[in-house]
Design an enzyme around this catalytic site. Structure first.
Site, PDB file in Angstrom:
ATOM      1  CG  ASP A  98      -2.061   0.954   1.164  1.00 50.89           C
ATOM      2  OD1 ASP A  98      -1.882   2.050   0.597  1.00 50.89           O
ATOM      3  OD2 ASP A  98      -3.143   0.636   1.683  1.00 50.89           O
ATOM      4  CG  HIS A 100      -3.405   4.994  -0.470  1.00 48.20           C
ATOM      5  ND1 HIS A 100      -3.460   3.698  -0.939  1.00 48.20           N
ATOM      6  CD2 HIS A 100      -4.079   5.759  -1.355  1.00 48.20           C
ATOM      7  CE1 HIS A 100      -4.137   3.687  -2.076  1.00 48.20           C
ATOM      8  NE2 HIS A 100      -4.534   4.927  -2.359  1.00 48.20           N
ATOM      9  CB  SER A 151      -4.250  -2.306   3.286  1.00 50.09           C
ATOM     10  OG  SER A 151      -3.636  -1.919   2.092  1.00 50.09           O
TER      11      SER A 151
HETATM   12 CO1  B1M Z   1      -5.739   5.423  -4.083  1.00 49.40          CO
HETATM   13  N1  B1M Z   1      -7.315   4.346  -3.676  1.00 49.40           N
HETATM   14  N2  B1M Z   1      -5.058   4.036  -5.214  1.00 49.40           N
HETATM   15  N3  B1M Z   1      -4.321   6.669  -4.522  1.00 49.40           N
HETATM   16  N4  B1M Z   1      -6.809   6.782  -3.199  1.00 49.40           N
HETATM   17  C1  B1M Z   1      -8.280   4.903  -2.657  1.00 49.40           C
HETATM   18  C2  B1M Z   1      -7.937   4.401  -1.252  1.00 49.40           C
HETATM   19  C3  B1M Z   1      -9.650   4.324  -3.207  1.00 49.40           C
HETATM   20  C4  B1M Z   1     -10.716   4.133  -2.124  1.00 49.40           C
HETATM   21  C5  B1M Z   1     -10.159   5.250  -4.337  1.00 49.40           C
HETATM   22  C6  B1M Z   1     -11.432   4.708  -5.020  1.00 49.40           C
HETATM   23  O1  B1M Z   1     -11.381   3.864  -5.841  1.00 49.40           O
HETATM   24  N5  B1M Z   1     -12.570   5.201  -4.653  1.00 49.40           N
HETATM   25  C7  B1M Z   1      -9.181   2.979  -3.860  1.00 49.40           C
HETATM   26  C8  B1M Z   1      -9.165   1.761  -2.935  1.00 49.40           C
HETATM   27  C9  B1M Z   1     -10.172   0.710  -3.348  1.00 49.40           C
HETATM   28  C10 B1M Z   1     -10.156  -0.476  -2.462  1.00 49.40           C
HETATM   29  O2  B1M Z   1      -9.190  -1.099  -2.151  1.00 49.40           O
HETATM   30  N6  B1M Z   1     -11.345  -0.763  -2.038  1.00 49.40           N
HETATM   31  C11 B1M Z   1      -7.797   3.345  -4.337  1.00 49.40           C
HETATM   32  C12 B1M Z   1      -7.092   2.663  -5.360  1.00 49.40           C
HETATM   33  C13 B1M Z   1      -7.866   1.589  -6.084  1.00 49.40           C
HETATM   34  C14 B1M Z   1      -5.766   2.964  -5.699  1.00 49.40           C
HETATM   35  C15 B1M Z   1      -4.870   2.241  -6.741  1.00 49.40           C
HETATM   36  C16 B1M Z   1      -4.980   0.720  -6.767  1.00 49.40           C
HETATM   37  C17 B1M Z   1      -5.185   2.854  -8.101  1.00 49.40           C
HETATM   38  C18 B1M Z   1      -4.441   2.261  -9.272  1.00 49.40           C
HETATM   39  O3  B1M Z   1      -3.234   2.309  -9.350  1.00 49.40           O
HETATM   40  N7  B1M Z   1      -5.200   1.688 -10.165  1.00 49.40           N
HETATM   41  C19 B1M Z   1      -3.475   2.710  -6.305  1.00 49.40           C
HETATM   42  C20 B1M Z   1      -2.925   1.794  -5.196  1.00 49.40           C
HETATM   43  C21 B1M Z   1      -1.463   1.693  -5.186  1.00 49.40           C
HETATM   44  C22 B1M Z   1      -1.007   0.908  -3.961  1.00 49.40           C
HETATM   45  O4  B1M Z   1      -1.251   1.316  -2.837  1.00 49.40           O
HETATM   46  N8  B1M Z   1      -0.364  -0.210  -4.210  1.00 49.40           N
HETATM   47  C23 B1M Z   1      -3.796   4.046  -5.716  1.00 49.40           C
HETATM   48  C24 B1M Z   1      -2.931   5.123  -5.724  1.00 49.40           C
HETATM   49  C25 B1M Z   1      -3.224   6.373  -5.207  1.00 49.40           C
HETATM   50  C26 B1M Z   1      -2.328   7.596  -5.398  1.00 49.40           C
HETATM   51  C27 B1M Z   1      -0.823   7.260  -5.377  1.00 49.40           C
HETATM   52  C28 B1M Z   1      -2.659   8.230  -6.737  1.00 49.40           C
HETATM   53  C29 B1M Z   1      -2.839   8.532  -4.250  1.00 49.40           C
HETATM   54  C30 B1M Z   1      -2.059   8.365  -2.931  1.00 49.40           C
HETATM   55  C31 B1M Z   1      -1.004   9.398  -2.729  1.00 49.40           C
HETATM   56  C32 B1M Z   1      -0.395   9.281  -1.350  1.00 49.40           C
HETATM   57  O5  B1M Z   1      -0.975   8.840  -0.377  1.00 49.40           O
HETATM   58  N9  B1M Z   1       0.830   9.729  -1.281  1.00 49.40           N
HETATM   59  C33 B1M Z   1      -4.257   7.965  -3.998  1.00 49.40           C
HETATM   60  C34 B1M Z   1      -5.277   8.666  -3.300  1.00 49.40           C
HETATM   61  C35 B1M Z   1      -4.961  10.102  -2.938  1.00 49.40           C
HETATM   62  C36 B1M Z   1      -6.515   8.061  -2.955  1.00 49.40           C
HETATM   63  C37 B1M Z   1      -7.770   8.706  -2.306  1.00 49.40           C
HETATM   64  C38 B1M Z   1      -8.473   9.496  -3.395  1.00 49.40           C
HETATM   65  C39 B1M Z   1      -7.529   9.623  -1.109  1.00 49.40           C
HETATM   66  C40 B1M Z   1      -6.711   9.025   0.033  1.00 49.40           C
HETATM   67  C41 B1M Z   1      -6.267  10.116   0.989  1.00 49.40           C
HETATM   68  O6  B1M Z   1      -5.130  10.537   0.986  1.00 49.40           O
HETATM   69  N10 B1M Z   1      -7.203  10.616   1.824  1.00 49.40           N
HETATM   70  C42 B1M Z   1      -8.577   7.430  -1.839  1.00 49.40           C
HETATM   71  C43 B1M Z   1     -10.074   7.627  -1.798  1.00 49.40           C
HETATM   72  C44 B1M Z   1     -10.536   8.118  -0.433  1.00 49.40           C
HETATM   73  O7  B1M Z   1      -9.995   7.748   0.599  1.00 49.40           O
HETATM   74  N11 B1M Z   1     -11.555   8.908  -0.435  1.00 49.40           N
HETATM   75  C45 B1M Z   1      -7.968   6.364  -2.663  1.00 49.40           C
HETATM   76  C46 B1M Z   1      -6.924  11.675   2.790  1.00 49.40           C
HETATM   77  C47 B1M Z   1      -6.313  11.069   4.068  1.00 49.40           C
HETATM   78  C48 B1M Z   1      -6.078  12.153   5.108  1.00 49.40           C
HETATM   79  O8  B1M Z   1      -7.244  10.150   4.575  1.00 49.40           O
HETATM   80  O9  B1M Z   1      -5.591   8.217   4.467  1.00 49.40           O
HETATM   81  O10 B1M Z   1      -8.078   7.806   4.868  1.00 49.40           O
HETATM   82  P1  B1M Z   1      -6.881   8.655   5.032  1.00 49.40           P
HETATM   83  O11 B1M Z   1      -6.598   8.840   6.612  1.00 49.40           O
HETATM   84  C49 B1M Z   1      -7.649   9.137   7.507  1.00 49.40           C
HETATM   85  C50 B1M Z   1      -8.224   7.912   8.211  1.00 49.40           C
HETATM   86  O12 B1M Z   1      -8.312   6.797   7.372  1.00 49.40           O
HETATM   87  C51 B1M Z   1      -7.344   7.729   9.398  1.00 49.40           C
HETATM   88  O13 B1M Z   1      -6.965   9.069   9.752  1.00 49.40           O
HETATM   89  C52 B1M Z   1      -7.039   9.944   8.612  1.00 49.40           C
HETATM   90  C53 B1M Z   1      -7.944  11.123   8.946  1.00 49.40           C
HETATM   91  O14 B1M Z   1      -7.545  11.794  10.105  1.00 49.40           O
HETATM   92  N12 B1M Z   1      -6.116   6.936   9.332  1.00 49.40           N
HETATM   93  C54 B1M Z   1      -5.488   6.531  10.477  1.00 49.40           C
HETATM   94  C55 B1M Z   1      -5.393   6.505   8.296  1.00 49.40           C
HETATM   95  N13 B1M Z   1      -4.340   5.817   8.701  1.00 49.40           N
HETATM   96  C56 B1M Z   1      -4.358   5.811  10.049  1.00 49.40           C
HETATM   97  C57 B1M Z   1      -3.497   5.229  10.982  1.00 49.40           C
HETATM   98  C58 B1M Z   1      -3.794   5.390  12.345  1.00 49.40           C
HETATM   99  C59 B1M Z   1      -4.908   6.115  12.749  1.00 49.40           C
HETATM  100  C60 B1M Z   1      -5.773   6.692  11.831  1.00 49.40           C
HETATM  101  O15 B1M Z   1      -3.025   4.883  13.328  1.00 49.40           O
HETATM  102  C61 B1M Z   1      -1.838   4.198  13.004  1.00 49.40           C
END
Ligand code: B1M
Length: 213
Positions: A98, A100, A151
């Site tokens: 992963d 992200h 993940s």
């Molecule tokens: Co990706 N991606 N992405 N992506 N991406 C998602 C997660 C996805 C839901 C989008 C979608 O399709 N709707 C989807 C996952 C589908 C699934 O598995 N069900 C997805 C996909 C499919 C993919 C790829 C497979 C796409 C592809 O290549 N075909 C690929 C995966 C590559 C890989 O990981 N091997 C990929 C790639 C990417 C980018 C590189 C383009 C980019 C990431 C850039 C980066 O992180 N440097 C990206 C992004 C930006 C997203 C979305 C749009 C946004 C994620 C984000 O940063 N959110 C995402 C859709 C979404 O989530 N709405 C998506 C903002 C961030 C602050 O929130 O990380 O959730 P988040 O953290 C939150 C909570 O979750 C929590 O606290 C935070 C808030 O305070 N939290 C924790 C998180 N970790 C924590 C740990 C803790 C405590 C809390 O304690 C240890």
């Protein structure tokens, strides 16, 4: 457009033109975390939705991630900080497979600002690397982040591997595909120490505080 909608738009459009000025304005009305959890997260959720509907490509999502990262970097110095620096050590990692890291890095900022020493191992961290780091760093908590559905499963495997390596340090897990139920029913039984689910970064801090009390 109202300020809040403009902030969401920067993320959705992956554009930084005018971003800093609007973030400065936002700081006169909101705390940095309110800006992140409010309009910026709304924008990110919209990006996720558009990406899911094939209306955005990965390159565009990367631009959105850049806007989010630039915003967090700008807001970070404005966040509340404590002077205490010895509350404990936390090892942070995005699990194997992963990439992200925006959420994980937000957790790092919030924990560091609140007195924890954070060792951030980065993305795609395999269990072996985590085990080695646990032995080297002797952390009080291990934080695992992961956004993909696979993940969540990887966290189960990681917990198993840590247990086999005789590690029982409390684990904090978070990320979009994860739920409290999955954590309690699937991850925790595979581990010998406590496993806690954080819904967001602030909740991660609260749980870490509780663990280190
Ligand atoms: Co990706 N991606 N992405 N992506 N991406 C998602 C997660 C996805 C839901 C989008 C979608 O399709 N709707 C989807 C996952 C589908 C699934 O598995 N069900 C997805 C996909 C499919 C993919 C790829 C497979 C796409 C592809 O290549 N075909 C690929 C995966 C590559 C890989 O990981 N091997 C990929 C790639 C990417 C980018 C590189 C383009 C980019 C990431 C850039 C980066 O992180 N440097 C990206 C992004 C930006 C997203 C979305 C749009 C946004 C994620 C984000 O940063 N959110 C995402 C859709 C979404 O989530 N709405 C998506 C903002 C961030 C602050 O929130 O990380 O959730 P988040 O953290 C939150 C909570 O979750 C929590 O606290 C935070 C808030 O305070 N939290 C924790 C998180 N970790 C924590 C740990 C803790 C405590 C809390 O304690 C240890």
């Amino acid at each position: 457009l109202p300020l809040e909608e403009r902030l969401s738009r920067y993320v959705v459009e992956g554009s930084k033109d005018g971003l800093i000025a609007d973030l400065e304005e936002a700081l006169t009305r909101y705390t940095p975390l309110e800006v992140i959890n409010g309009p910026l997260m709304t924008g990110m959720d919209e990006v996720g939705r558009l990406f899911n509907d094939n209306q955005l490509i990965v390159a565009e999502v990367l631009q959105s991630a850049e806007v989010m990262k630039a915003s967090v970097a700008f807001l970070e110095p404005h966040m509340e900080k404590t002077d205490v620096e010895t509350k404990g050590k936390v090892l942070l990692a995005t699990v194997k497979g992963d990439v992200h890291d925006i959420g994980k890095n937000l957790v790092e900022i919030i924990l560091s600002n609140n007195g924890y020493q954070v060792v951030n191992l980065g993305i795609k961290v395999p269990p072996e690397q985590l085990i080695e780091a646990c032995r080297r760093e002797n952390p009080d908590v291990v934080g695992l982040s992961g956004l993909l559905v696979k993940s969540a499963q990887q966290m189960v495997l990681t917990a198993q591997d840590l247990k086999e390596a005789d590690i029982g340090v409390p684990i904090l897990v978070g990320g979009a595909a994860l739920t409290r139920k999955f954590t309690e029913q699937r991850i925790a039984p595979q581990y010998k120490g406590p496993v806690l689910y954080a819904k967001d970064a602030m909740n991660g801090l609260e749980l870490t505080n509780r663990l280190s009390d």
